[in-house]
Write a protein that holds these residues in place. Structure first.
Motif, PDB file in Angstrom:
ATOM      1  N   PHE A   1      15.260   6.802 -82.696  1.00  0.00           N
ATOM      2  CA  PHE A   1      14.820   6.908 -81.308  1.00  0.00           C
ATOM      3  C   PHE A   1      15.546   8.047 -80.576  1.00  0.00           C
ATOM      4  CE2 PHE A   1      14.801   5.390 -76.912  1.00  0.00           C
ATOM      5  CZ  PHE A   1      13.496   4.938 -76.773  1.00  0.00           C
ATOM      6  N   HIS A   2      16.875   8.089 -80.736  1.00  0.00           N
ATOM      7  CA  HIS A   2      17.654   9.064 -79.969  1.00  0.00           C
ATOM      8  C   HIS A   2      17.501  10.491 -80.488  1.00  0.00           C
ATOM      9  CE1 HIS A   2      20.357   7.966 -83.262  1.00  0.00           C
ATOM     10  NE2 HIS A   2      20.846   9.177 -83.125  1.00  0.00           N
ATOM     11  N   GLN A   3      16.788  10.640 -81.633  1.00  0.00           N
ATOM     12  CA  GLN A   3      16.586  11.985 -82.178  1.00  0.00           C
ATOM     13  C   GLN A   3      15.270  12.611 -81.689  1.00  0.00           C
ATOM     14  OE1 GLN A   3      16.966  10.863 -86.279  1.00  0.00           O
ATOM     15  NE2 GLN A   3      18.978  11.816 -86.435  1.00  0.00           N
ATOM     16  N   ILE A   4      14.449  11.809 -81.008  1.00  0.00           N
ATOM     17  CA  ILE A   4      13.194  12.348 -80.476  1.00  0.00           C
ATOM     18  C   ILE A   4      13.547  13.078 -79.173  1.00  0.00           C
ATOM     19  CG2 ILE A   4      10.854  11.768 -79.677  1.00  0.00           C
ATOM     20  CD1 ILE A   4      11.223   9.040 -81.205  1.00  0.00           C
ATOM     21  N   ALA A   5      13.215  14.360 -79.100  1.00  0.00           N
ATOM     22  CA  ALA A   5      13.587  15.136 -77.904  1.00  0.00           C
ATOM     23  C   ALA A   5      13.000  14.474 -76.653  1.00  0.00           C
ATOM     24  CB  ALA A   5      13.081  16.564 -78.032  1.00  0.00           C
ATOM     25  N   LYS A   6      13.808  14.374 -75.612  1.00  0.00           N
ATOM     26  CA  LYS A   6      13.383  13.701 -74.379  1.00  0.00           C
ATOM     27  C   LYS A   6      12.965  14.750 -73.358  1.00  0.00           C
ATOM     28  CE  LYS A   6      13.111   9.604 -72.420  1.00  0.00           C
ATOM     29  NZ  LYS A   6      11.691   9.275 -72.414  1.00  0.00           N
ATOM     30  N   ILE A   7      11.720  14.692 -72.942  1.00  0.00           N
ATOM     31  CA  ILE A   7      11.202  15.618 -71.936  1.00  0.00           C
ATOM     32  C   ILE A   7      11.460  14.990 -70.559  1.00  0.00           C
ATOM     33  CG2 ILE A   7       9.121  16.820 -71.091  1.00  0.00           C
ATOM     34  CD1 ILE A   7       9.984  17.625 -73.987  1.00  0.00           C
ATOM     35  N   VAL A   8      12.073  15.748 -69.658  1.00  0.00           N
ATOM     36  CA  VAL A   8      12.402  15.177 -68.340  1.00  0.00           C
ATOM     37  C   VAL A   8      11.915  16.089 -67.216  1.00  0.00           C
ATOM     38  CG1 VAL A   8      14.414  13.852 -69.128  1.00  0.00           C
ATOM     39  CG2 VAL A   8      14.719  16.220 -68.369  1.00  0.00           C
ATOM     40  N   SER A   9      11.652  15.462 -66.068  1.00  0.00           N
ATOM     41  CA  SER A   9      11.216  16.224 -64.894  1.00  0.00           C
ATOM     42  C   SER A   9      11.603  15.439 -63.654  1.00  0.00           C
ATOM     43  CB  SER A   9       9.696  16.394 -64.928  1.00  0.00           C
ATOM     44  OG  SER A   9       9.061  15.119 -64.854  1.00  0.00           O
ATOM     45  N   GLY A  10      11.750  16.131 -62.527  1.00  0.00           N
ATOM     46  CA  GLY A  10      12.110  15.443 -61.290  1.00  0.00           C
ATOM     47  C   GLY A  10      11.258  15.950 -60.138  1.00  0.00           C
ATOM     48  N   VAL A  11      11.138  15.136 -59.096  1.00  0.00           N
ATOM     49  CA  VAL A  11      10.333  15.604 -57.962  1.00  0.00           C
ATOM     50  C   VAL A  11      11.109  16.621 -57.117  1.00  0.00           C
ATOM     51  CG1 VAL A  11       8.898  13.510 -57.891  1.00  0.00           C
ATOM     52  CG2 VAL A  11      10.852  13.692 -56.382  1.00  0.00           C
ATOM     53  N   THR A  12      12.457  16.664 -57.282  1.00  0.00           N
ATOM     54  CA  THR A  12      13.278  17.723 -56.671  1.00  0.00           C
ATOM     55  C   THR A  12      14.318  18.138 -57.713  1.00  0.00           C
ATOM     56  OG1 THR A  12      15.021  16.272 -55.846  1.00  0.00           O
ATOM     57  CG2 THR A  12      13.116  16.591 -54.381  1.00  0.00           C
ATOM     58  N   GLU A  13      15.042  19.232 -57.409  1.00  0.00           N
ATOM     59  CA  GLU A  13      16.100  19.699 -58.319  1.00  0.00           C
ATOM     60  C   GLU A  13      17.153  18.614 -58.532  1.00  0.00           C
ATOM     61  OE1 GLU A  13      16.902  22.222 -60.381  1.00  0.00           O
ATOM     62  OE2 GLU A  13      14.794  22.767 -60.094  1.00  0.00           O
ATOM     63  N   ALA A  14      17.529  17.930 -57.420  1.00  0.00           N
ATOM     64  CA  ALA A  14      18.553  16.883 -57.532  1.00  0.00           C
ATOM     65  C   ALA A  14      18.059  15.751 -58.434  1.00  0.00           C
ATOM     66  CB  ALA A  14      18.888  16.347 -56.140  1.00  0.00           C
ATOM     67  N   CYS A  15      16.769  15.436 -58.340  1.00  0.00           N
ATOM     68  CA  CYS A  15      16.192  14.370 -59.181  1.00  0.00           C
ATOM     69  C   CYS A  15      16.240  14.801 -60.647  1.00  0.00           C
ATOM     70  CB  CYS A  15      14.742  14.089 -58.781  1.00  0.00           C
ATOM     71  SG  CYS A  15      14.562  13.504 -57.083  1.00  0.00           S
ATOM     72  N   LEU A  16      15.932  16.076 -60.887  1.00  0.00           N
ATOM     73  CA  LEU A  16      15.946  16.588 -62.266  1.00  0.00           C
ATOM     74  C   LEU A  16      17.364  16.523 -62.840  1.00  0.00           C
ATOM     75  CD1 LEU A  16      14.431  17.932 -64.625  1.00  0.00           C
ATOM     76  CD2 LEU A  16      14.863  20.139 -63.555  1.00  0.00           C
ATOM     77  N   GLU A  17      18.338  16.909 -62.027  1.00  0.00           N
ATOM     78  CA  GLU A  17      19.741  16.852 -62.485  1.00  0.00           C
ATOM     79  C   GLU A  17      20.123  15.440 -62.896  1.00  0.00           C
ATOM     80  OE1 GLU A  17      22.573  18.394 -59.634  1.00  0.00           O
ATOM     81  OE2 GLU A  17      21.435  20.275 -59.653  1.00  0.00           O
ATOM     82  N   ARG A  18      19.718  14.463 -62.065  1.00  0.00           N
ATOM     83  CA  ARG A  18      20.073  13.064 -62.344  1.00  0.00           C
ATOM     84  C   ARG A  18      19.463  12.569 -63.661  1.00  0.00           C
ATOM     85  NH1 ARG A  18      23.509  10.265 -58.608  1.00  0.00           N
ATOM     86  NH2 ARG A  18      24.101  12.038 -57.349  1.00  0.00           N
ATOM     87  N   VAL A  19      18.170  12.891 -63.818  1.00  0.00           N
ATOM     88  CA  VAL A  19      17.508  12.358 -65.019  1.00  0.00           C
ATOM     89  C   VAL A  19      18.045  13.046 -66.276  1.00  0.00           C
ATOM     90  CG1 VAL A  19      15.414  13.826 -64.861  1.00  0.00           C
ATOM     91  CG2 VAL A  19      15.291  11.640 -66.029  1.00  0.00           C
ATOM     92  N   GLN A  20      18.380  14.321 -66.166  1.00  0.00           N
ATOM     93  CA  GLN A  20      18.966  15.020 -67.325  1.00  0.00           C
ATOM     94  C   GLN A  20      20.302  14.398 -67.678  1.00  0.00           C
ATOM     95  OE1 GLN A  20      18.388  19.457 -67.915  1.00  0.00           O
ATOM     96  NE2 GLN A  20      18.357  19.288 -65.686  1.00  0.00           N
ATOM     97  N   SER A  21      21.079  14.112 -66.640  1.00  0.00           N
ATOM     98  CA  SER A  21      22.417  13.598 -66.865  1.00  0.00           C
ATOM     99  C   SER A  21      22.376  12.256 -67.609  1.00  0.00           C
ATOM    100  CB  SER A  21      23.123  13.491 -65.509  1.00  0.00           C
ATOM    101  OG  SER A  21      24.204  12.644 -65.603  1.00  0.00           O
ATOM    102  N   ILE A  22      21.529  11.331 -67.162  1.00  0.00           N
ATOM    103  CA  ILE A  22      21.534  10.018 -67.840  1.00  0.00           C
ATOM    104  C   ILE A  22      20.959  10.137 -69.248  1.00  0.00           C
ATOM    105  CG2 ILE A  22      19.363   9.176 -66.763  1.00  0.00           C
ATOM    106  CD1 ILE A  22      21.208   6.408 -66.862  1.00  0.00           C
ATOM    107  N   TYR A  23      19.894  10.914 -69.412  1.00  0.00           N
ATOM    108  CA  TYR A  23      19.299  10.968 -70.744  1.00  0.00           C
ATOM    109  C   TYR A  23      20.144  11.769 -71.732  1.00  0.00           C
ATOM    110  CZ  TYR A  23      15.204   8.092 -70.073  1.00  0.00           C
ATOM    111  OH  TYR A  23      14.382   7.018 -69.894  1.00  0.00           O
ATOM    112  N   ARG A  24      20.987  12.679 -71.235  1.00  0.00           N
ATOM    113  CA  ARG A  24      21.882  13.387 -72.159  1.00  0.00           C
ATOM    114  C   ARG A  24      22.885  12.424 -72.791  1.00  0.00           C
ATOM    115  NH1 ARG A  24      22.424  18.481 -68.530  1.00  0.00           N
ATOM    116  NH2 ARG A  24      20.801  19.773 -69.418  1.00  0.00           N
TER     117      ARG A  24
END
Ligand SMILES: NC(=O)c1ccc[n+]([C@@H]2O[C@H](COP(=O)([O-])OP(=O)(O)OC[C@H]3O[C@@H](n4cnc5c(N)ncnc54)[C@H](O)[C@@H]3O)[C@@H](O)[C@H]2O)c1
Length: 440
Positions: free
Chosen positions: A173-196
């Motif tokens: 599961f963790h080897q499947i690349a995770k595509i992320v997006s946010g409705v603002t830059e701050a949202c994108l930063e948050r989602v990248q941080s947790i999924y990393r």
């Protein structure tokens, strides 16, 4: 705005809304990385069985589930108020089609409305359900926002499509690349941080609509290619060629060719559904995807084509009306227990409509529900049941397919998966895509 310290318990707690094929394995993966999970579902039966340590998802064992519950790192609840315990909340509810083949966002919007009443300052909400481009900003965001609550300022909103392949043990599961997006830059930063912290590779894209469309592209690509290869199989039947041999030869090319294989048609909760989310969105601006239309046409025609092929190859003097047929494998793909959108149901019903006596065998499902609501119970595949059957139809080739038993006892096999290569002398084998050359 409240920002959670990465060290707080809340930041290390994830809320997962919808504990199905996607949500439950996702919960286990967060737990494996040291998070606590609050799992929320609205189905009382699912809640009861999960709390008792019984998993309904094959990729999560009862033992794994039970030990997470016992350790107190997984909480199963029907109350959205418990989402307040989590720093991140991930929505994994179904996004099916309505009867008229348009998107049914009922589950997703219901989840958002319920969550909205309990949303806490600083929380990150990630939508994971597959959906059409624009859903996150046009449908979800207005439900979560209020006069004093804005995405990117008071809470964070992201979209990250789920790419799990249930039953596939060849890739973690963790080897499947995770595509992320946010409705603002701050949202994108948050989602990248947790999924990393959970996935090996995290890939940001420019907007939630781009991530939503990426998911639809992946599944539409499969839908179109599987339908195309089924068209090739039918063509090969007519031309007296072996599609399987031809595909294997083409697959030797180290570039420019991805192999797809014939089968009874596209099934599952995603691949036959997602293209219609894209088609619906295209129609909103007067556009259409002709590829999707054609693929749908081919896919819808598979049951009738297969029934006709089976009829044509029955022993002389036999008609479907007096034929006893056993279908092996009714799930939409091999080695899983999921029958959603499986073409097996349409094929069984079409055979029955022609008057055939149809039974089925599948190690993963003890009974199936037909479209009229009636249930069909599994019959074991035995030497006797094979000997009295006029035809064994292989629709899904689970790894446990009893090849030797079939080879020794079946008199006629119609194989849509190229799973059987030889039968006993005098028996007849017809393979989809090589149907013009029955092996006798
Ligand atoms: N199954 C797959 O292989 C797969 C793969 C990738 C993406 N997806 C997508 O992921 C999403 C979920 O699919 P799934 O297969 O896990 O569905 P599922 O039906 O297995 O699970 C969904 C769960 O959500 C629960 N639910 C429904 N409404 C709810 C609500 N308002 N609040 C809380 N829980 C609610 C249901 O009771 C169920 O347990 C869909 O959008 C699907 O397209 C699925």
């Amino acid at each position: 705005m409240v920002a959670f310290s990465q060290d707080t318990e809340k930041a290390r707690t994830v809320g997962i809304i919808g504990l199905g094929y996607v949500g439950l394995p996702l919960a286990m993966n967060f737990i494996a990385k040291g998070y606590r999970v609050v799992g929320i579902d609205t189905d009382p039966r699912k809640l009861e069985s999960l709390r008792a340590g019984r998993s309904h998802v094959q990729d999560v064992s009862d033992q794994e589930l039970g030990s997470c519950l016992a350790e107190g790192i997984l909480m199963i609840t029907g109350h959205y108020a418990d989402a307040a315990k989590a720093g991140t909340i991930i929505i994994c509810v179904p996004t099916p089609l309505a009867p008229d083949h348009t998107p049914d966002l009922g589950f997703l919007l219901d989840a958002c409305r319920r969550l909205s009443a309990h949303l806490q300052p600083g929380q990150l909400v990630i939508v994971e359900s597959s959906t059409y481009p624009g859903t996150t900003t046009e449908q979800v965001q207005p439900l979560l926002e209020g006069e004093d609550r804005k995405a990117g300022r008071d809470f964070y909103l992201a979209y990250s499509p789920e790419r799990i392949d249930p039953g596939n043990r060849s890739i973690s599961f963790h080897q499947i690349a995770k595509i992320v997006s946010g409705v603002t830059e701050a949202c994108l930063e948050r989602v990248q941080s947790i999924y990393r912290s959970v996935f090996e590779t995290v890939i940001p894209v420019s907007s939630t609509a781009a991530a939503e469309t990426m998911k639809l592209l992946e599944n539409t690509y499969r839908f179109i290619n599987i339908s195309f290869i089924n068209e090739m199989a039918m063509l090969c039947d007519h031309l007296g060629l072996n599609a399987w041999e031809i595909i294997a030869a083409a697959a030797s090319k180290p570039y420019g060719f991805s192999a797809f294989y014939p089968g009874p048609g596209v099934g599952g909760h995603c691949i036959p559904v997602d293209p219609f989310y894209l088609q619906w969105k295209a129609a909103q601006s007067g556009q259409t995807s002709r590829f999707i239309e054609i693929a749908q046409h081919i896919n819808d025609g598979m049951p009738a084509y297969l029934v006709e092929e089976i009829r044509k190859h029955l022993p002389e003097g036999k008609s479907l009306r007096d034929a006893r047929i056993v279908v092996y494998g009714v799930t939409y793909k091999q080695n899983i227990a999921d029958v959603r959108e499986s073409t097996a149901i349409a094929i069984i019903e079409a055979l029955r409509e022609q008057g055939a006596d149809v039974g089925y065998s599948d190690p993963y499902l003890a009974k199936i529900r037909l479209t009229d609501g009636s249930e069909l119970e599994r019959a074991e595949l035995t030497a006797e049941s094979l000997e009295v059957a006029d035809c064994l139809v292989i629709l899904t080739h689970h790894s446990s397919l009893p090849i030797r038993l079939i080879a020794d006892h079946a008199s006629f096999v119609y194989d849509t998966r190229n799973a059987i290569t030889a039968l006993r002398p005098g028996a007849k084998l017809v393979t989809l895509g090589n149907g013009a050359r029955p092996v006798q």
